[in-house]
Scaffold this active site. Structure first.
Site, PDB file in Angstrom:
ATOM      1  N   TRP A 124       0.860  -1.186   0.000  1.00  0.00           N
ATOM      2  CA  TRP A 124       0.000   0.000   0.000  1.00  0.00           C
ATOM      3  C   TRP A 124       0.895   1.235   0.000  1.00  0.00           C
ATOM      4  CZ3 TRP A 124      -0.334   3.942   3.767  1.00  0.00           C
ATOM      5  CH2 TRP A 124      -1.194   4.987   3.371  1.00  0.00           C
ATOM      6  N   GLU A 134      -2.941  -2.841  -2.622  1.00  0.00           N
ATOM      7  CA  GLU A 134      -4.102  -2.283  -1.916  1.00  0.00           C
ATOM      8  C   GLU A 134      -4.507  -0.919  -2.468  1.00  0.00           C
ATOM      9  OE1 GLU A 134      -3.449  -1.813   2.280  1.00  0.00           O
ATOM     10  OE2 GLU A 134      -5.491  -1.162   2.680  1.00  0.00           O
ATOM     11  N   LYS A 176      -7.013   2.581  -2.851  1.00  0.00           N
ATOM     12  CA  LYS A 176      -7.590   3.548  -1.929  1.00  0.00           C
ATOM     13  C   LYS A 176      -8.233   4.688  -2.712  1.00  0.00           C
ATOM     14  CE  LYS A 176      -6.351   5.916   2.336  1.00  0.00           C
ATOM     15  NZ  LYS A 176      -5.437   5.935   3.460  1.00  0.00           N
ATOM     16  N   ASP A 231      -9.709  -2.946   1.086  1.00  0.00           N
ATOM     17  CA  ASP A 231      -9.839  -2.448   2.462  1.00  0.00           C
ATOM     18  C   ASP A 231     -11.241  -1.847   2.602  1.00  0.00           C
ATOM     19  OD1 ASP A 231      -7.718  -0.961   4.833  1.00  0.00           O
ATOM     20  OD2 ASP A 231      -9.799  -0.337   4.581  1.00  0.00           O
ATOM     21  N   HIS A 281     -11.753   1.967   2.137  1.00  0.00           N
ATOM     22  CA  HIS A 281     -11.112   2.665   1.027  1.00  0.00           C
ATOM     23  C   HIS A 281     -12.022   2.984  -0.147  1.00  0.00           C
ATOM     24  CE1 HIS A 281      -6.704   1.643   2.281  1.00  0.00           C
ATOM     25  NE2 HIS A 281      -7.426   2.180   3.259  1.00  0.00           N
ATOM     26  N   HIS A 294      -8.705  -6.242   3.899  1.00  0.00           N
ATOM     27  CA  HIS A 294      -8.428  -5.522   5.128  1.00  0.00           C
ATOM     28  C   HIS A 294      -9.777  -5.220   5.748  1.00  0.00           C
ATOM     29  CE1 HIS A 294      -4.044  -3.893   4.740  1.00  0.00           C
ATOM     30  NE2 HIS A 294      -4.117  -5.198   4.833  1.00  0.00           N
ATOM     31  N   ASP A 322     -12.224   7.013   6.195  1.00  0.00           N
ATOM     32  CA  ASP A 322     -11.368   5.836   6.406  1.00  0.00           C
ATOM     33  C   ASP A 322     -10.752   5.901   7.798  1.00  0.00           C
ATOM     34  OD1 ASP A 322      -9.794   3.596   5.929  1.00  0.00           O
ATOM     35  OD2 ASP A 322      -8.194   4.768   5.002  1.00  0.00           O
ATOM     36  N   ASP A 350     -10.627   3.728  10.308  1.00  0.00           N
ATOM     37  CA  ASP A 350     -10.016   2.544  10.908  1.00  0.00           C
ATOM     38  C   ASP A 350     -10.457   2.298  12.353  1.00  0.00           C
ATOM     39  OD1 ASP A 350      -8.066   1.394   8.827  1.00  0.00           O
ATOM     40  OD2 ASP A 350      -7.605   3.533   8.771  1.00  0.00           O
ATOM     41  N   ASP A 396      -7.432  -4.462   9.749  1.00  0.00           N
ATOM     42  CA  ASP A 396      -6.698  -3.199   9.648  1.00  0.00           C
ATOM     43  C   ASP A 396      -7.473  -2.090  10.363  1.00  0.00           C
ATOM     44  OD1 ASP A 396      -4.954  -1.193   9.019  1.00  0.00           O
ATOM     45  OD2 ASP A 396      -5.503  -1.059   6.905  1.00  0.00           O
TER      46      ASP A 396
END
Ligand code: RNT
Ligand code: ZN
Length: 429
Positions: A195, A236, A238, A269, A272, A296, A304, A306, A336
């Site tokens: 990433w 990955e 995004k 992810d 993302h 993820h 985003d 997380d 993640d």
């Protein structure tokens, strides 16, 4: 009756009793809960080490860059490799099953020596390997393309300066060799996920050139032939980051095309994409053209962000897609998230156990019967049964799984974490 049964034995008996009832309930649908639990026990989730230290790593970096952010200042952050591993071990002891640990290049141990990222070698991760061997678990890897002076202007593999680009290409190459070493040493394939944060804050004039450069740089990174038995490469995508709101070089279209063309894994992810766009709906599309993908699993809250994974609709939908499509062998499930506002060991336990609960619920579904309803256009039954299944006694099956795997049943794990906080985390100052 003398002293009676101990509290522990009582809990055990209660869990076993409820499980037997649940087993019967699911058996009516032809679902064998014993078999389901055997399956669940074999699904390794890749647990990210970076929740334990707020994505700091051990290079002595002052700042987390790359457009990702950790907020909160809960006490007890792991400051050394040993502390991080100790915390991970505590978390693993409270999570049923056998899992993998996912590390980043910034978690190298160089004994005080300054080692540039393009010069990292497997030996800088020997302590991680020895530790993983002892626990009998696999390790996954990520080159770190952020929190570094050469990524400060927001570009790495797509950088316009060939020297800087080359540095990051060499870091990518070094990372694959490290992951290969993990695979060889541990006998468990290591997934190496790329990433990069590359992108522009404001509207670019040239969207094409950085993507051409990234394409070429990735080709170089992956040019060395390594056995898929040891290492699998992933890329990955995004949509945006802090500071790259207008344009991200490695977008979804870019990496989907790259992965298909070059036979690497696509990493999806959950945070993302556009806020109403979900990765659960992308798994089957990606797997129509790719052998394997990496996920993820995360929880975006408005962005985003997380957040720690909870048992929400999307986590459930992700696991349902994997199970219904019979994709367990083709989807690598990684976590993640990074929340520094709560106990970090608890964050791991909550997030991982929730991912597993979602998997369990999916595995308990009578998928074949539901597929038949769908094919017969009986959408009434499809909806009715899917909704009824939501209140089926899957919690009793979960509790039994925890008992079987020797980890605390229900919220009892929290007492262990609180004790650990008192004995260990709060003493870190
Ligand atoms: C960033 C990506 C990436 C990182 C980790 C630390 O938006 O999700 O996976 O979170 O590599
Ligand atoms: Zn991610």
């Amino acid at each position: 009756m003398g002293k009676g049964l101990s509290a522990v034995t009582k809990v055990q008996q209660q869990v076993e009793k409820s499980y037997i009832q649940a087993k019967e309930t699911y058996a009516k649908w032809g679902v064998d809960t014993d078999q389901v639990l055997e399956k669940l026990a074999n699904i390794a989730i890749s647990i990210h080490c970076w929740q334990g230290d707020d994505v700091s790593g051990f290079e002595g970096a002052e700042e987390l860059t790359g457009g990702i952010q950790v907020t909160g200042n809960y006490p007890g952050r792991a400051r050394t490799p040993d502390e991080l591993r100790q915390d991970l071990e505590k978390a693993l002891s409270l999570i049923p099953g056998k899992h993998k640990v996912n590390i980043h290049a910034i978690y190298a141990e160089t004994k005080g020596e300054k080692v540039e990222r393009d010069e990292l070698e497997p030996r800088h991760f020997q302590n991680w390997v020895d530790w993983a061997k002892e626990l009998g678990i696999g390790l996954d890897f990520n080159p770190t393309f952020f929190s570094h002076p050469l990524s400060d202007d927001g570009f790495t593999l797509s950088h316009a300066d060939p020297k800087i680009r080359q540095y990051w290409i060499d870091h990518g190459k070094a990372s694959r060799r490290i992951a290969e070493y993990f695979g060889k040493e541990l006998g468990i394939t290591s997934v190496n996920n790329v990433w990069i944060p590359d992108g522009y804050k404001d509207i670019p004039v040239d969207r094409y050139s950085p993507r051409q450069r990234l394409n070429e740089a990735l080709n170089e990174v992956f040019s060395e032939q390594l056995s898929a038995e040891y290492v699998l490469d992933a890329v990955e995508s995004k949509l945006f980051g802090i500071g790259s709101e207008s344009y991200v070089v490695g977008s979804n279209e870019f990496y989907l095309a790259y992965a298909v063309k070059n036979n690497v894994l696509l990493c999806l992810d959950a945070g993302h994409f556009h806020p109403t766009e979900v990765i659960s709906n992308k798994i089957s599309a990606a797997l129509t053209f790719l052998d394997q993908i990496l996920l993820h699993v995360s929880r975006p809250v408005r962005w985003d962000s997380d957040h720690v994974v909870i048992l929400d609709d999307e986590t459930q939908a992700i696991m349902e897609e994997i199970v219904r499509g019979d994709f367990l062998e083709r989807v690598h499930i990684a976590l993640d998230f990074f929340d520094a506002s709560i106990n970090r060991v608890a964050a791991w336990v909550i997030g991982t156990r929730n991912a597993q609960k979602a998997l369990l619920k999916a595995l308990l579904e009578p998928t074949e019967q539901l597929k038949t309803m769908e094919l017969e256009k009986d959408y009434t039954s499809r909806l009715a049964i899917l909704e009824e299944l939501k209140t089926y006694p899957w919690g009793a099956v979960w509790d039994y799984f925890c008992l079987q795997q020797g980890v605390p049943v229900k919220e009892r794990w929290l007492d262990v974490v609180k004790q650990y906080e008192k004995d260990v985390l709060l003493k870190r100052g």
